[in-house]
Design a protein around this motif. Sequence first.
Motif, mmCIF file in Angstrom:
data_model
loop_
_atom_site.group_PDB
_atom_site.id
_atom_site.type_symbol
_atom_site.label_atom_id
_atom_site.label_comp_id
_atom_site.label_asym_id
_atom_site.label_seq_id
_atom_site.Cartn_x
_atom_site.Cartn_y
_atom_site.Cartn_z
ATOM 1 N N SER A 134 -49.288 79.353 42.918
ATOM 2 C CA SER A 134 -48.278 78.463 43.834
ATOM 3 C C SER A 134 -49.030 77.803 44.728
ATOM 4 O O SER A 134 -48.743 76.788 45.243
ATOM 5 N N THR A 135 -50.339 78.065 45.225
ATOM 6 C CA THR A 135 -50.949 76.996 45.998
ATOM 7 C C THR A 135 -51.453 75.865 45.343
ATOM 8 O O THR A 135 -51.332 74.451 45.832
ATOM 9 N N ILE A 136 -51.787 76.023 43.936
ATOM 10 C CA ILE A 136 -52.082 74.738 42.970
ATOM 11 C C ILE A 136 -50.698 73.928 42.983
ATOM 12 O O ILE A 136 -50.795 72.680 42.869
ATOM 13 N N ASN A 137 -49.675 74.676 42.661
ATOM 14 C CA ASN A 137 -48.288 74.027 42.277
ATOM 15 C C ASN A 137 -47.943 72.888 43.545
ATOM 16 O O ASN A 137 -47.623 71.796 43.529
ATOM 17 N N ALA A 138 -48.116 73.616 44.702
ATOM 18 C CA ALA A 138 -47.908 72.840 45.957
ATOM 19 C C ALA A 138 -48.538 71.529 46.173
ATOM 20 O O ALA A 138 -48.255 70.489 46.317
ATOM 21 N N LYS A 139 -49.948 71.621 45.820
ATOM 22 C CA LYS A 139 -50.904 70.722 45.871
ATOM 23 C C LYS A 139 -50.486 69.536 44.912
ATOM 24 O O LYS A 139 -50.484 68.293 45.309
ATOM 25 N N LYS A 140 -50.141 69.810 43.792
ATOM 26 C CA LYS A 140 -49.970 69.161 42.564
ATOM 27 C C LYS A 140 -48.773 68.327 42.983
ATOM 28 O O LYS A 140 -48.713 66.952 42.658
ATOM 29 N N GLU A 141 -47.716 68.914 43.536
ATOM 30 C CA GLU A 141 -46.342 68.162 43.749
ATOM 31 C C GLU A 141 -46.596 67.180 44.739
ATOM 32 O O GLU A 141 -46.090 65.879 44.809
ATOM 33 N N ALA A 142 -47.377 67.528 45.891
ATOM 34 C CA ALA A 142 -47.826 66.609 46.869
ATOM 35 C C ALA A 142 -48.360 65.364 46.255
ATOM 36 O O ALA A 142 -48.058 64.140 46.539
ATOM 37 N N ASN A 143 -49.510 65.654 45.654
ATOM 38 C CA ASN A 143 -50.244 64.332 44.864
ATOM 39 C C ASN A 143 -49.527 63.512 43.910
ATOM 40 O O ASN A 143 -49.530 62.580 43.973
ATOM 41 N N ILE A 144 -48.735 64.342 43.135
ATOM 42 C CA ILE A 144 -47.807 63.383 42.176
ATOM 43 C C ILE A 144 -46.764 62.692 42.919
ATOM 44 O O ILE A 144 -46.662 61.362 42.396
ATOM 45 N N SER A 145 -46.133 63.081 43.894
ATOM 46 C CA SER A 145 -45.159 61.993 44.569
ATOM 47 C C SER A 145 -46.022 61.047 45.287
ATOM 48 O O SER A 145 -45.484 59.753 45.436
ATOM 49 N N LYS A 146 -47.210 61.424 45.770
ATOM 50 C CA LYS A 146 -47.808 60.351 46.586
ATOM 51 C C LYS A 146 -48.302 59.079 45.380
ATOM 52 O O LYS A 146 -48.043 57.799 45.753
ATOM 53 N N MET A 147 -48.759 59.538 44.176
ATOM 54 C CA MET A 147 -48.941 58.514 43.214
ATOM 55 C C MET A 147 -47.495 57.859 42.708
ATOM 56 O O MET A 147 -47.842 56.646 42.806
ATOM 57 N N ALA A 148 -46.719 58.473 42.492
ATOM 58 C CA ALA A 148 -45.472 57.870 42.020
ATOM 59 C C ALA A 148 -45.092 56.684 42.787
ATOM 60 O O ALA A 148 -44.680 55.605 42.460
ATOM 61 N N ALA A 149 -45.079 56.713 44.220
ATOM 62 C CA ALA A 149 -44.823 55.777 45.150
ATOM 63 C C ALA A 149 -45.740 54.480 44.856
ATOM 64 O O ALA A 149 -45.542 53.210 45.016
ATOM 65 N N LYS A 150 -47.035 54.475 44.390
ATOM 66 C CA LYS A 150 -47.706 53.416 44.188
ATOM 67 C C LYS A 150 -47.516 52.759 42.850
ATOM 68 O O LYS A 150 -47.977 51.566 42.607
ATOM 69 N N LEU A 151 -46.786 53.512 41.886
ATOM 70 C CA LEU A 151 -46.679 52.925 40.387
ATOM 71 C C LEU A 151 -45.345 52.157 40.290
ATOM 72 O O LEU A 151 -45.436 51.286 39.503
ATOM 73 N N GLY A 152 -44.261 52.400 41.016
ATOM 74 C CA GLY A 152 -43.012 51.990 40.604
ATOM 75 C C GLY A 152 -42.862 50.356 40.755
ATOM 76 O O GLY A 152 -41.941 49.602 40.427
ATOM 77 N N LYS A 153 -43.856 49.589 41.783
ATOM 78 C CA LYS A 153 -43.660 48.453 42.196
ATOM 79 C C LYS A 153 -43.862 47.169 41.163
ATOM 80 O O LYS A 153 -44.575 47.359 40.191
ATOM 81 N N ASN A 154 -43.002 46.238 41.014
ATOM 82 C CA ASN A 154 -43.183 45.133 40.004
ATOM 83 C C ASN A 154 -43.709 43.928 40.754
ATOM 84 O O ASN A 154 -43.068 42.765 40.741
#
Length: 569
Positions: free
Chosen positions: A351-371
Motif C-alpha cells: 500500500s505504501t508503494i501504491n500510494a506513491k505510484k498513484e501520486a507520481n502517475i497523476s503528476k506525470m499525466a498533467a504534463k502529457l496532455g498538452k497540445n
Amino acid sequence: AAVQAEPELTDGFHLVIDALKLNGIETIYGVPGIPITDLGRMCQAEGIRVISFRHEQNAGNAAAIAGFLTKKPGICLTVSAPGFLNGLTALANATTNCFPMILISGSSEREIVDLQQGDYEEMDQLAIAKPLCKAAFRVLHAEDIGIGVARAIRAAVSGRPGGVYLDLPAKLFGQVLDAAKGEASLVKVIDAAPEQIPAPSAVKRALDLLKSAKKPLIILGKGAAYAQADDDIRELVERSGIPYIPMSMAKGLLPDNHPLSAGAARSTVLKDSDVVLLLGARLNWLLSHGKGKQWGEPGSKKFIQVDIEPREMDSNVEIAAPLVGDIGSVVKVLLAGIDSSWPGVPSDWTSTINAKKEANISKMAAKLGKNASPMDFHGALGALKQVIKERPDAILVNEGANTLDLARGVIDMYQPRKRLDVGTWGVMGIGMGFAIAAAVETGKPVLAVEGDSAFGFSGMEVETICRYNLPVCIVIFNNNGIYRGTDVDPTGRDPGTTVFVPGSRYDKMMEAFGGVGVNVTTPDELKRAVDAAMDSGKPTLINAEIDPEAGSESGNIGSLNPQSVVKKK
Ligand code: ADP
Ligand code: MG
C-alpha cells in the motif's frame, strides 16, 4: 580407356555458407567489399538474406540486436582493417550488453601481415579483436571452417552471451576441397546454450531469504528479457505478489500498467526494500552499484542475484544468495518453492508503494496532455505513449539524451522485448541498426524515437530502410542540438559546440530515397503522422520540431559530467 569422373568440388566460400545454413543462420548484416563481396553474393544466391548497410557499425548493431531478439548469434560481415574496426565497436557493445553476435571479417594475407610487409589493408585483426569480445578465432584451412563456425556460435550463445570475432583471411575463400570431404567437415552445434540448473542448496538459501522479507522487490533486467521465459517470470511475480521494477529493456516483460509494477515508485522501492531479487540485471552504474543514497541506509539491503555468469556475484556489493543458472531454469525452481508455505507480501509495503505510484502517475499525466506549439518533450511523448498503447506489438527503438530518459519513463510497454535502446554503455548510434534488424527479424512495425544528435550517428541508413522497404517510422525529436539548441561560442566565432543548423529538415532526407517525410509542430500532428506511417508500413521520417530551450544537459545523467573548479566566465 575409361573416362575418369571429375570429383565434385567445394571451396571456402561455399563451406562458410553451408556451415552457417546448417546452424540455422538465415540473415547476414554487413557491408560488401574486398575480400567478402562474392561471399555476400553467394549467400544471397543460396537463400541467406543479406542486408547491406552503408556503414559497418550500423550493420554490427543490427546483428547484435538480432541476437538479443532471437537467442541466435546475429552475424555481421565486414571487409578487412577499416571495415573490421568499424564493426568492432558494435561487437564490443554487444559483448558489454550480453548480446550474442559474430563479427566475421575478411582479412589480408597472414604471411605478409605477420611480417608487416605492408599488405592491402594490413592489420592483425585477431589480436585487436581479442580483448574487446568474448572469444576470437581464425580459420586458415578450408577443412576447419565447420569447426571454426561451430566454435564461434557456441561461444556467442552459451553461458553469458556475447560477441565473437571470426577471422577469415582472403586466401581461405578460394581453397578447394573434395565436396564430400567438405560436407563431412561441417559441424551442427547441438544444444548451443545448455540449461544450467542451480544447486538445491542455493535455491533453498534464496527462498528462505525471500520468505523472510518484509519489503521484497524484484528487479527485472534485460537478461530476463533475453531468456524468453516470459510466462514463468510473470507467474513468479504474480504468484509471489512481489512488486517489481523493470530495467529499461525489460519493460513490457510484464505490462507497465501491471498492478505489481513499482516503476512509478522507483526511488521509494530502491530505498526502502529489504530483500531485492535481481533477475538478469547487473548492479552496475545503472543501479548506482547497489549502494549509496539511492539504496537507503547502508546494510539495510540483502540481495538475491540470478545470473548465468558466476563472476557477476559480489561485483559491487555482497550477494547474500547467489543463484547461478539460466533464468528459465532458475525461475522454474523458484516457482516450485512459492507454494502453500509462501507467507505473502506484507500489505503495508504494497500500500505504501501504491500510494506513491498513484501520486507520481497523476503528476506525470498533467504534463502529457498538452497540445502546445512549440512542443516540449512531454507534449510530444504524450502522443507517442498513446501510439504504443494502441499498437502494443510495435517495437520501440529509442536513443538520445532527454529523448531517451523521458521516453523511458513516459512510454509504457506491454509486451516483452519491444523496447530496444542504448543499453549498458548508454551508447548513441544504435538507432537505425536496431530499427532495421527489429523489422527484419520480427516483421513487426518499428517506431524509432531519436534525438536529433543520436540520429546523426546512423542517419545514412535511412537509404537502407528505403531500399529494403522496411516498416520503420523514425521520429526525430529536433531541438537543434545536443541536449539543447541554444549553446553559443563565447568568442562569437563559431556555432556553440552542442548546436546544429537551426530548423534542419531531416524529413527531406527520407524523401531523397523515396520514403515519406513529414514535418510536424504539434503533438496532434505527430500522432496523426505516426499513425499514418504505421498503417501504411511505408518507410517514414517525421521531423518533430521541439523547442530548442527544452531539454537538460545530459538528460538524467548530468551528474556524470566532471566540473571544472577554475571555470572561467
Ligand atoms: P540491465 O541493463 O537490464 O540491468 P544487464 O545487461 O546489466 O541488464 O544484465 C543482464 C544480466 O543477465 C547479465 O549479467 C547476464 O549475464 C545475464 N543473463 C543474460 N542472459 C541470461 C540467461 N539466459 N540466464 C541468466 N542470466 C542471463
Ligand atoms: Mg537534440
